[in-house]
Design a protein around this motif. Sequence first.
Motif, PDB file in Angstrom:
ATOM      1  N   LYS A 158      -5.392  52.711  75.787  1.00 37.07           N
ATOM      2  CA  LYS A 158      -5.228  52.602  77.454  1.00 37.07           C
ATOM      3  C   LYS A 158      -3.925  51.908  77.798  1.00 37.07           C
ATOM      4  CE  LYS A 158      -8.109  50.415  81.077  1.00 37.07           C
ATOM      5  NZ  LYS A 158      -6.830  49.740  81.688  1.00 37.07           N
ATOM      6  N   TYR A 159      -3.411  50.830  76.909  1.00 40.80           N
ATOM      7  CA  TYR A 159      -2.277  50.366  77.267  1.00 40.80           C
ATOM      8  C   TYR A 159      -1.005  51.279  77.337  1.00 40.80           C
ATOM      9  CZ  TYR A 159       2.174  48.114  75.947  1.00 40.80           C
ATOM     10  OH  TYR A 159       3.691  47.485  75.980  1.00 40.80           O
ATOM     11  N   LEU A 160      -0.867  52.388  76.187  1.00 42.03           N
ATOM     12  CA  LEU A 160       0.028  53.326  76.388  1.00 42.03           C
ATOM     13  C   LEU A 160       0.179  54.316  77.348  1.00 42.03           C
ATOM     14  CD1 LEU A 160       0.037  54.412  72.655  1.00 42.03           C
ATOM     15  CD2 LEU A 160       1.812  52.839  73.572  1.00 42.03           C
ATOM     16  N   VAL A 161      -1.047  54.619  77.936  1.00 40.87           N
ATOM     17  CA  VAL A 161      -1.473  55.512  79.056  1.00 40.87           C
ATOM     18  C   VAL A 161      -0.943  54.661  80.314  1.00 40.87           C
ATOM     19  CG1 VAL A 161      -2.860  56.962  80.327  1.00 40.87           C
ATOM     20  CG2 VAL A 161      -3.179  56.870  77.982  1.00 40.87           C
ATOM     21  N   ASP A 162      -1.403  53.399  80.391  1.00 42.76           N
ATOM     22  CA  ASP A 162      -0.899  52.651  81.569  1.00 42.76           C
ATOM     23  C   ASP A 162       0.546  52.671  81.620  1.00 42.76           C
ATOM     24  OD1 ASP A 162      -3.791  52.403  82.318  1.00 42.76           O
ATOM     25  OD2 ASP A 162      -4.138  50.321  81.597  1.00 42.76           O
ATOM     26  N   GLN A 163       1.257  52.207  80.771  1.00 45.35           N
ATOM     27  CA  GLN A 163       2.518  52.006  80.688  1.00 45.35           C
ATOM     28  C   GLN A 163       3.349  53.335  81.025  1.00 45.35           C
ATOM     29  OE1 GLN A 163       4.399  48.895  80.701  1.00 45.35           O
ATOM     30  NE2 GLN A 163       2.229  48.004  80.761  1.00 45.35           N
ATOM     31  N   LEU A 164       2.928  54.360  80.344  1.00 43.02           N
ATOM     32  CA  LEU A 164       4.044  55.654  80.182  1.00 43.02           C
ATOM     33  C   LEU A 164       3.134  56.875  80.857  1.00 43.02           C
ATOM     34  CD1 LEU A 164       4.688  55.296  76.348  1.00 43.02           C
ATOM     35  CD2 LEU A 164       6.231  54.647  78.320  1.00 43.02           C
ATOM     36  N   GLY A 165       2.199  56.665  81.541  1.00 50.15           N
ATOM     37  CA  GLY A 165       1.553  57.758  82.158  1.00 50.15           C
ATOM     38  C   GLY A 165       2.226  58.671  82.888  1.00 50.15           C
ATOM     39  N   GLU A 166       3.033  58.408  83.844  1.00 49.49           N
ATOM     40  CA  GLU A 166       4.003  59.393  84.554  1.00 49.49           C
ATOM     41  C   GLU A 166       4.629  60.069  83.661  1.00 49.49           C
ATOM     42  OE1 GLU A 166       7.044  57.607  86.958  1.00 49.49           O
ATOM     43  OE2 GLU A 166       6.469  55.607  86.103  1.00 49.49           O
ATOM     44  N   PHE A 167       5.232  59.515  82.523  1.00 51.66           N
ATOM     45  CA  PHE A 167       6.104  60.515  81.588  1.00 51.66           C
ATOM     46  C   PHE A 167       5.491  61.299  80.486  1.00 51.66           C
ATOM     47  CE2 PHE A 167       8.319  56.506  82.818  1.00 51.66           C
ATOM     48  CZ  PHE A 167       9.496  56.800  83.566  1.00 51.66           C
ATOM     49  N   LEU A 168       4.333  61.216  80.372  1.00 50.80           N
ATOM     50  CA  LEU A 168       3.533  61.665  79.075  1.00 50.80           C
ATOM     51  C   LEU A 168       3.258  63.330  79.216  1.00 50.80           C
ATOM     52  CD1 LEU A 168       0.837  59.093  78.336  1.00 50.80           C
ATOM     53  CD2 LEU A 168       2.866  59.180  77.234  1.00 50.80           C
ATOM     54  N   HIS A 199     -11.053  59.831  69.367  1.00 53.46           N
ATOM     55  CA  HIS A 199     -11.326  61.203  69.558  1.00 53.46           C
ATOM     56  C   HIS A 199     -10.269  61.834  70.757  1.00 53.46           C
ATOM     57  CE1 HIS A 199     -13.392  64.819  69.766  1.00 53.46           C
ATOM     58  NE2 HIS A 199     -13.839  64.843  70.869  1.00 53.46           N
ATOM     59  N   LEU A 200      -9.183  62.510  70.141  1.00 53.60           N
ATOM     60  CA  LEU A 200      -8.343  62.931  70.876  1.00 53.60           C
ATOM     61  C   LEU A 200      -8.405  64.499  71.057  1.00 53.60           C
ATOM     62  CD1 LEU A 200      -5.085  60.937  70.277  1.00 53.60           C
ATOM     63  CD2 LEU A 200      -6.743  60.635  72.197  1.00 53.60           C
ATOM     64  N   LYS A 201      -8.439  65.077  72.045  1.00 53.07           N
ATOM     65  CA  LYS A 201      -8.563  66.435  72.318  1.00 53.07           C
ATOM     66  C   LYS A 201      -7.251  67.070  73.117  1.00 53.07           C
ATOM     67  CE  LYS A 201     -12.004  65.988  75.935  1.00 53.07           C
ATOM     68  NZ  LYS A 201     -11.507  64.540  76.016  1.00 53.07           N
ATOM     69  N   ALA A 202      -7.193  68.483  73.268  1.00 51.83           N
ATOM     70  CA  ALA A 202      -6.339  69.021  73.937  1.00 51.83           C
ATOM     71  C   ALA A 202      -6.488  68.564  75.482  1.00 51.83           C
ATOM     72  CB  ALA A 202      -6.652  70.506  73.936  1.00 51.83           C
ATOM     73  N   GLY A 203      -5.115  68.275  76.064  1.00 50.58           N
ATOM     74  CA  GLY A 203      -5.304  67.740  77.404  1.00 50.58           C
ATOM     75  C   GLY A 203      -5.392  66.411  77.586  1.00 50.58           C
ATOM     76  N   ASP A 204      -5.756  65.701  76.318  1.00 49.74           N
ATOM     77  CA  ASP A 204      -5.291  64.147  76.428  1.00 49.74           C
ATOM     78  C   ASP A 204      -4.011  63.806  76.657  1.00 49.74           C
ATOM     79  OD1 ASP A 204      -8.096  63.726  76.397  1.00 49.74           O
ATOM     80  OD2 ASP A 204      -8.024  63.308  74.232  1.00 49.74           O
ATOM     81  N   PRO A 205      -3.651  62.418  77.361  1.00 51.33           N
ATOM     82  CA  PRO A 205      -2.202  62.131  77.326  1.00 51.33           C
ATOM     83  C   PRO A 205      -1.637  61.979  76.117  1.00 51.33           C
ATOM     84  CG  PRO A 205      -3.805  60.369  78.303  1.00 51.33           C
ATOM     85  CD  PRO A 205      -4.517  61.807  77.941  1.00 51.33           C
ATOM     86  N   LEU A 206      -2.259  61.469  75.067  1.00 51.96           N
ATOM     87  CA  LEU A 206      -1.606  61.105  73.888  1.00 51.96           C
ATOM     88  C   LEU A 206      -2.135  62.055  72.851  1.00 51.96           C
ATOM     89  CD1 LEU A 206      -2.721  57.154  73.649  1.00 51.96           C
ATOM     90  CD2 LEU A 206      -0.778  58.259  74.714  1.00 51.96           C
ATOM     91  N   TRP A 207      -1.234  62.143  71.910  1.00 52.54           N
ATOM     92  CA  TRP A 207      -1.423  63.138  70.842  1.00 52.54           C
ATOM     93  C   TRP A 207      -1.987  62.520  69.490  1.00 52.54           C
ATOM     94  CZ3 TRP A 207       1.483  68.273  70.841  1.00 52.54           C
ATOM     95  CH2 TRP A 207       1.758  68.624  72.181  1.00 52.54           C
TER      96      TRP A 207
END
Length: 318
Positions: A158-168, A199-207
């Motif tokens: 959640k921290y990574l997405v909050d910090q980098l969301g616009e760039f991901l 559980h990460l899947k296609a379309g998730d912001p993180l790989w």
Amino acid sequence: MGSTVSTQVQKRKALSTEKKVLCDLNQSCGCDFPSSDYRPPDRKAWMAGLGPEKLHVNKIVWPGTHDSATNKIGIPFVSRPFAQCQSLSIYRQLVLGTRVLDIRVQEDRKVCHGILVTYSVDVVIRDIKKFLSETEKEIVILEIRTEFGHPDPLDFDKYLVDQLGEFLIHQDDHVFGKTIEELLPRRIICIWKPRKSPHLKAGDPLWSAGYLKDNWIDTDLPSTKFDSNIKHLCDQPPVSSRKYFYRVENTVTPKADNPVLCVKPVTGRIHEYARLFISQCFAKGCADRLQVLSTDFIDEDFVDACVGLTHARIEGKA
């Protein structure tokens, strides 16, 4: 006592032999490869310089750093030499041309290398954002993993997405066949490798962790590492058909049973042979598999070698 001395003598002989093997190979075979003489006019924006509209993700030879955020780790002149793998900040590495970062964190979100700790991951994020604000068409692969032996930081995804969301750039197998231009304005492929996999899947912001693979050989012998890197690279499918990034690390690491434990003199045994490695990839028929090439203490020549081969690929020379 006698057996310990004998073992050390044998190890020194093995090291001397392996250093000579690489030196002789370099002298006999050279380190030329297609576009090996290419020098990007601006390393800070080398992707933009090559043409984002024709630069496909799977054609890039990505220059990366090993243990990227260790420039200020530990105590200077005391513990730092045993864990420092880079002398430049994350920002300076990116400006130099680095495009793959290897970040290890512990449960309090501080960057670490083994038991030694440095600044918060916030510093890494801040440096990346600064670089992205100063460039327009550079893509960065950010690998963040929980260091071995540590629990995962709480809510770190959640921290990574909050910090980098616009760039991901979101997880998507189609990314490998796309050009840089097609991915913009998103700029970061963030691969999160926790100890307890989410559980990460296609379309998730993180790989997911499986999107960046390697075959790490823990040795301080340069020819052993060099040959292992070639062997494992030959086992990979070509980049044109691969749906993951594969990393080769042009590094060797100190071993506890050897007298030299500081990182720089040990990794220096292989550091100068990055261009030789690329040329040997052509000689061994696996140049079409090379994708991420990482090093300790990255320098301009290492970046230029990676960018040069990338240039050759988009020009149809390799």
